[in-house]
Scaffold this motif. Structure first.
Motif, PDB file in Angstrom:
ATOM      1  N   ILE A 198      43.673  81.838  19.046  1.00 51.66           N
ATOM      2  CA  ILE A 198      42.562  80.891  19.189  1.00 51.66           C
ATOM      3  C   ILE A 198      42.270  80.626  20.660  1.00 51.66           C
ATOM      4  N   PHE A 236      35.910  82.491  16.365  1.00 46.25           N
ATOM      5  CA  PHE A 236      36.693  81.367  16.891  1.00 46.25           C
ATOM      6  C   PHE A 236      36.652  80.171  15.949  1.00 46.25           C
ATOM      7  N   ALA A 244      40.506  83.609  22.055  1.00 44.45           N
ATOM      8  CA  ALA A 244      39.116  83.624  21.606  1.00 44.45           C
ATOM      9  C   ALA A 244      38.265  82.698  22.472  1.00 44.45           C
ATOM     10  N   LYS A 245      38.801  81.527  22.783  1.00 39.06           N
ATOM     11  CA  LYS A 245      38.081  80.580  23.637  1.00 39.06           C
ATOM     12  C   LYS A 245      37.850  81.172  25.017  1.00 39.06           C
ATOM     13  N   TYR A 269      40.373  89.952  19.548  1.00 38.23           N
ATOM     14  CA  TYR A 269      39.186  89.722  18.718  1.00 38.23           C
ATOM     15  C   TYR A 269      38.990  90.915  17.799  1.00 38.23           C
TER      16      TYR A 269
END
Length: 317
Positions: free
Chosen positions: A230, A263, A233-234, A210
């Motif tokens: 991604i 995100f 990030a989740k 991040y």
């Protein structure tokens, strides 16, 4: 809680502003071609950069100014560090650590292998740090690594810089009245990224999975991918609450809402680029279509510019 972080601590941020002048923002590869050594430039800047201390919650602080954000948990068990910064910042980082108290350095956790997070490993090990990292991070630090987008070959790290303990999926430490949970989500920024959660303090250090406020770098040379970013990030969102303090690998101290916004940005750009690529558009045609345009004013104003981030995304979809 707000923290006045500058942009000095971004991974490629120490490059002089004049490098990005009349012709607009350059990719790291283009900067290298013009300057003869982007990594050397960053190290030269880090050697002079001051280190700022930002106290967060409990006994956790963040040191800003030497590459990636360095988290420090201080207490009777010694100082526990998340990331090591750049080795040429040793004098400044050591002085900042001393300002936090007389406790010795006991443990260092590397979130991944990149030099702006692990170049300080050797001197910190010399100060007594036991180094922990993902097994892939140790592999990268133990052998020559080329990052194509930086046009740079990193030699194997010295023996003292190699993590003495490795993990695969998760690892837990109970130190200084807090429980640290180290989690590996799979390949993301590299193939060895881990996040570190301070359970009692409710702080999450995400490493470079991040980047707060700018487009992130994805290192395909050592196993990174946009889809992995991604997914990470989740997972970071799932590991936090609205009260969690988020320490990004680069950028200002953050929160869950900002991480969700990042995100959403990554997901939207990934889908737009994939759609254009699936229609048969070449890389240059996709860049010309400006699939990041809706996000550029907020996210595209730093080193990883819209065109370069589009290229990074295109490679991975």
């Amino acid at each position: 809680m707000t923290h006045a972080f500058s942009r000095r601590n971004f991974c490629l941020c120490c490059i002089a502003a004049t490098t990005f002048s009349a012709t607009g923002w350059l990719t790291p590869r283009e900067v290298f071609a013009k300057t003869g050594g982007i990594v050397d430039m960053i190290k030269d800047s880090a050697a002079k950069a001051p280190i700022s201390i930002h106290k967060l919650r409990g006994n956790v602080s963040v040191l800003e100014g030497s590459g990636g954000n360095i988290a420090v948990l201080n207490g009777a068990d010694g100082k526990i560090l998340v990331d090591a910064g750049i080795g040429v910042s040793r004098v400044q980082v050591k002085a900042a650590l001393a300002r936090l108290g007389p406790q010795p350095i006991s443990t260092l956790i590397n979130t991944h292998w990149h030099f702006d997070h692990a170049d300080g490993n050797e001197w910190l090990h010399g100060e007594g740090a036991h180094i922990i990292a993902h097994k892939n991070t140790r592999t990268h630090l133990s052998s020559t690594q080329r990052v194509e987008d930086w046009s740079f070959d990193f030699p194997p790290s010295p023996a003292g810089a190699i993590p003495g303990e490795v993990m695969e999926k998760s690892h837990t430490l109970s130190v200084n009245g807090d429980t640290l949970t180290l989690e590996y989500y799979g390949p993301a920024h590299t193939d060895g990224d881990i996040s570190v959660r301070f359970a009692e303090a409710d702080i999450l250090h995400t490493g470079d999975t991040y980047w707060n406020g700018v487009y992130p770098f994805v290192d395909y040379s050592t196993g990174g991918s946009i889809d992995g970013m991604i997914m990470a990030a989740k997972k970071n969102i799932e590991a936090s609450t609205d009260k969690t303090i988020i320490v990004p690998g680069h950028g200002p101290i953050s929160n869950r809402a900002q991480m969700i916004e990042s995100f959403d940005m990554l997901s939207a750009i990934r889908d737009k680029v994939a759609s254009l690529k699936n229609k048969g558009l070449s890389l240059d045609e996709v860049v010309a279509a400006q699939p990041t345009a809706a996000f550029d004013n907020k996210w595209g104003q730093f080193v990883i510019d819209p065109a370069f981030f589009t290229r990074l995304t295109y490679v991975g979809v």
